[in-house]
Scaffold this motif. Sequence first.
Motif, PDB file in Angstrom:
ATOM      1  N   ARG A  67     -13.990  -0.732  13.471  1.00 18.85           N
ATOM      2  CA  ARG A  67     -15.012  -0.450  12.467  1.00 18.85           C
ATOM      3  C   ARG A  67     -14.774  -1.252  11.184  1.00 18.85           C
ATOM      4  NH1 ARG A  67     -15.803   6.163  12.838  1.00 18.85           N
ATOM      5  NH2 ARG A  67     -16.654   6.226  14.960  1.00 18.85           N
ATOM      6  N   ALA A  68     -13.518  -1.475  10.840  1.00 19.65           N
ATOM      7  CA  ALA A  68     -13.219  -2.285   9.654  1.00 19.65           C
ATOM      8  C   ALA A  68     -13.713  -3.720   9.848  1.00 19.65           C
ATOM      9  CB  ALA A  68     -11.725  -2.267   9.366  1.00 19.65           C
ATOM     10  N   ARG A  69     -13.455  -4.272  11.044  1.00 18.40           N
ATOM     11  CA  ARG A  69     -13.950  -5.630  11.317  1.00 18.40           C
ATOM     12  C   ARG A  69     -15.469  -5.670  11.262  1.00 18.40           C
ATOM     13  NH1 ARG A  69      -9.174  -5.925  14.685  1.00 18.40           N
ATOM     14  NH2 ARG A  69     -10.217  -4.775  16.353  1.00 18.40           N
ATOM     15  N   GLU A  70     -16.128  -4.618  11.755  1.00 12.97           N
ATOM     16  CA  GLU A  70     -17.590  -4.571  11.723  1.00 12.97           C
ATOM     17  C   GLU A  70     -18.110  -4.481  10.289  1.00 12.97           C
ATOM     18  OE1 GLU A  70     -18.413  -1.183  14.110  1.00 12.97           O
ATOM     19  OE2 GLU A  70     -18.232  -2.259  16.036  1.00 12.97           O
ATOM     20  N   ARG A  73     -15.903  -1.274   1.818  1.00 13.96           N
ATOM     21  CA  ARG A  73     -15.637   0.165   1.823  1.00 13.96           C
ATOM     22  C   ARG A  73     -16.819   0.936   1.246  1.00 13.96           C
ATOM     23  NH1 ARG A  73     -12.217   4.473   1.734  1.00 13.96           N
ATOM     24  NH2 ARG A  73     -12.516   5.935   0.015  1.00 13.96           N
ATOM     25  N   ALA A  74     -17.368   0.442   0.131  1.00 15.34           N
ATOM     26  CA  ALA A  74     -18.441   1.162  -0.549  1.00 15.34           C
ATOM     27  C   ALA A  74     -19.715   1.237   0.288  1.00 15.34           C
ATOM     28  CB  ALA A  74     -18.732   0.500  -1.890  1.00 15.34           C
ATOM     29  N   ALA A 109      -7.801  -2.450   6.797  1.00 17.12           N
ATOM     30  CA  ALA A 109      -8.497  -1.373   7.519  1.00 17.12           C
ATOM     31  C   ALA A 109      -8.222  -0.017   6.890  1.00 17.12           C
ATOM     32  CB  ALA A 109      -8.082  -1.376   8.985  1.00 17.12           C
ATOM     33  N   GLU A 110      -6.967   0.225   6.511  1.00 20.05           N
ATOM     34  CA  GLU A 110      -6.623   1.516   5.899  1.00 20.05           C
ATOM     35  C   GLU A 110      -7.357   1.700   4.581  1.00 20.05           C
ATOM     36  OE1 GLU A 110      -2.112   2.654   7.076  1.00 20.05           O
ATOM     37  OE2 GLU A 110      -2.363   0.673   6.171  1.00 20.05           O
ATOM     38  N   LEU A 141     -11.464 -11.258   8.652  1.00 20.95           N
ATOM     39  CA  LEU A 141     -10.095 -11.123   8.170  1.00 20.95           C
ATOM     40  C   LEU A 141      -9.244 -10.434   9.227  1.00 20.95           C
ATOM     41  CD1 LEU A 141     -10.596  -9.678   4.550  1.00 20.95           C
ATOM     42  CD2 LEU A 141     -10.171 -12.055   5.152  1.00 20.95           C
ATOM     43  N   ASP A 142      -7.950 -10.610   9.108  1.00 25.09           N
ATOM     44  CA  ASP A 142      -7.017  -9.807   9.893  1.00 25.09           C
ATOM     45  C   ASP A 142      -6.913  -8.461   9.192  1.00 25.09           C
ATOM     46  OD1 ASP A 142      -4.956  -8.559  11.198  1.00 25.09           O
ATOM     47  OD2 ASP A 142      -3.525 -10.211  11.001  1.00 25.09           O
ATOM     48  N   VAL A 143      -7.586  -7.447   9.728  1.00 17.30           N
ATOM     49  CA  VAL A 143      -7.675  -6.159   9.045  1.00 17.30           C
ATOM     50  C   VAL A 143      -6.372  -5.378   9.118  1.00 17.30           C
ATOM     51  CG1 VAL A 143     -10.164  -5.997   9.392  1.00 17.30           C
ATOM     52  CG2 VAL A 143      -8.609  -4.978  11.081  1.00 17.30           C
ATOM     53  N   THR A 144      -5.412  -5.848   9.898  1.00 15.45           N
ATOM     54  CA  THR A 144      -4.118  -5.159   9.981  1.00 15.45           C
ATOM     55  C   THR A 144      -3.143  -5.650   8.918  1.00 15.45           C
ATOM     56  OG1 THR A 144      -3.155  -6.736  11.558  1.00 15.45           O
ATOM     57  CG2 THR A 144      -4.442  -4.918  12.472  1.00 15.45           C
ATOM     58  N   ARG A 145      -3.474  -6.745   8.237  1.00 13.78           N
ATOM     59  CA  ARG A 145      -2.589  -7.269   7.190  1.00 13.78           C
ATOM     60  C   ARG A 145      -2.696  -6.441   5.922  1.00 13.78           C
ATOM     61  NH1 ARG A 145      -2.966 -13.460   5.843  1.00 13.78           N
ATOM     62  NH2 ARG A 145      -1.034 -12.926   4.761  1.00 13.78           N
TER      63      ARG A 145
END
Length: 515
Positions: free
Chosen positions: A124-127, A157-158, A101-102, A136-140
Amino acid sequence: MTVAQAPLLEMTGIDKTFPGVKALQRVDFRLFPGEIHTLMGQNGAGKSTLINVLTGVFEHDAGEIRLGGEPVRFATPLEAEAAGIRTLYQEVNLCPNLSVAENIFAGRQPVKRGAIDWKTIHTRAREALANLNISLDVTRSLDAYPIAVQQMVAIARAVSVDARVLILDEPTSSLDDGEVARLFAVLRQLKASGIAILFVTHFLEQTYAVSDRITVMRNGEREGEYLARDLPVDQLVAKMTGHERMTERLKGGVSDVSNLSRKDNGFAPFVSLQGVGRRGLMNPFDLDVRPGQILGLAGLLGSGRTETARLVFGADRADTGTIQVDRKNVKIRSPRDAVRHGIAYCPEDRKKEGIVAELSIRENIVLALQARRGWWRMLSRARQREIADDYIERLGIKARDAEQPLGLLSGGNQQKVLLARWLATEPRMLILDEPTRGIDVAAKFEIMDRVLALCAKGLAILFISSEVSEVVRVSHRIAVLRDRRKVAEISSDTSSGDAPLSEAQVYRLIAGGES
């Protein structure tokens, strides 16, 4: 895209010179809103330099760039991004120590009450990943995932921000067919929304699957601009290379593997693995790699292809099974052990695990050979230069000379240097993990021709590629992997009545069917 439209982006008469090299000469390029425009050319043709000029990495020496009809001259990539130009480069340039996510929202984190809004970032990262059909586990941490997954995160990201122009430089080089299809679906959605997409690839099938127009570059100049539907693939290859010979070879396959015997040569395995595996990494498997044969590894993303290669080479230590080299049980606890037994390995991620960008071509080529000899048996500078010059000529490495820093070469030429490093050790077995990733058509010819010639002379080769068609084309036998286990092995000894290897057969096994 309509013919009457004005270009959203237009580059006219672009020149760029580096010391001793004219990288771009009078290059024109235009990009329309709502189109996918593919930039094609061999390694060193000037594609990456053109993109770097456009995005402010390099300053051009002559010419003009217009965006939305207005002249622009970006001093930095940040200025290009602020103007609505987003770029995804071939190599994954993310922060492996940060979470998924970061990485997706680095530099644009939403804030709530003066603090970063982590809940919103994770949602938003999961979306963004869901748009690519990825969960994915976006916190990993990003480095917990393989390179192909990291590539998909970079793509997420892009495409997760508003952009007028989206530049994708070899975005599919680590993706399997399923990931490529999902990416192309997203690109078509973005195209329909009016975004102008500049796509750089070396994959011919992908070029025709997604492109509206194609611009061909050769030797730093624009060869021409074409509608994709009006440019047959054989003509595209001829225009990229400048040689009709390449056209004929393309019709016969990327390499002359058909001239090699498919018959089992009867040799005892050079390397034999029985029940080799590592808990949490790869289920135990058996594998024989024979002199004078290419054993291909086929499987989808996450099937265990790279994990298998790393276990064979000792980059990851097996905790089950036995390994034999020349019929003798051996312990391969590290790459040093593998090299001592005559095993060489060209890794998938050449930037992180292969090249030393700051060193010269000469230093990179002799690195493994010198390490095997030991530092008390130093190769003379003259001998190093002799070896380097020999491989520069044999592999067609495009460089000013052997003292040029490797980081200044194109990705394809870096790959050739990495191959030269291991060939200089005169190995008995060569592991090639995605050796043609990010490599143009002509470079594939050169590299695979050299590999096949070595195979014909008795070299044992373990070959890995995400392109099943490529694995089928060059392999004598194929081990099929699924979910980090070996599920089948097929061969094509036509003298024994075996049917020729086929993509359909491999995909059927990957999907769980019978051979």
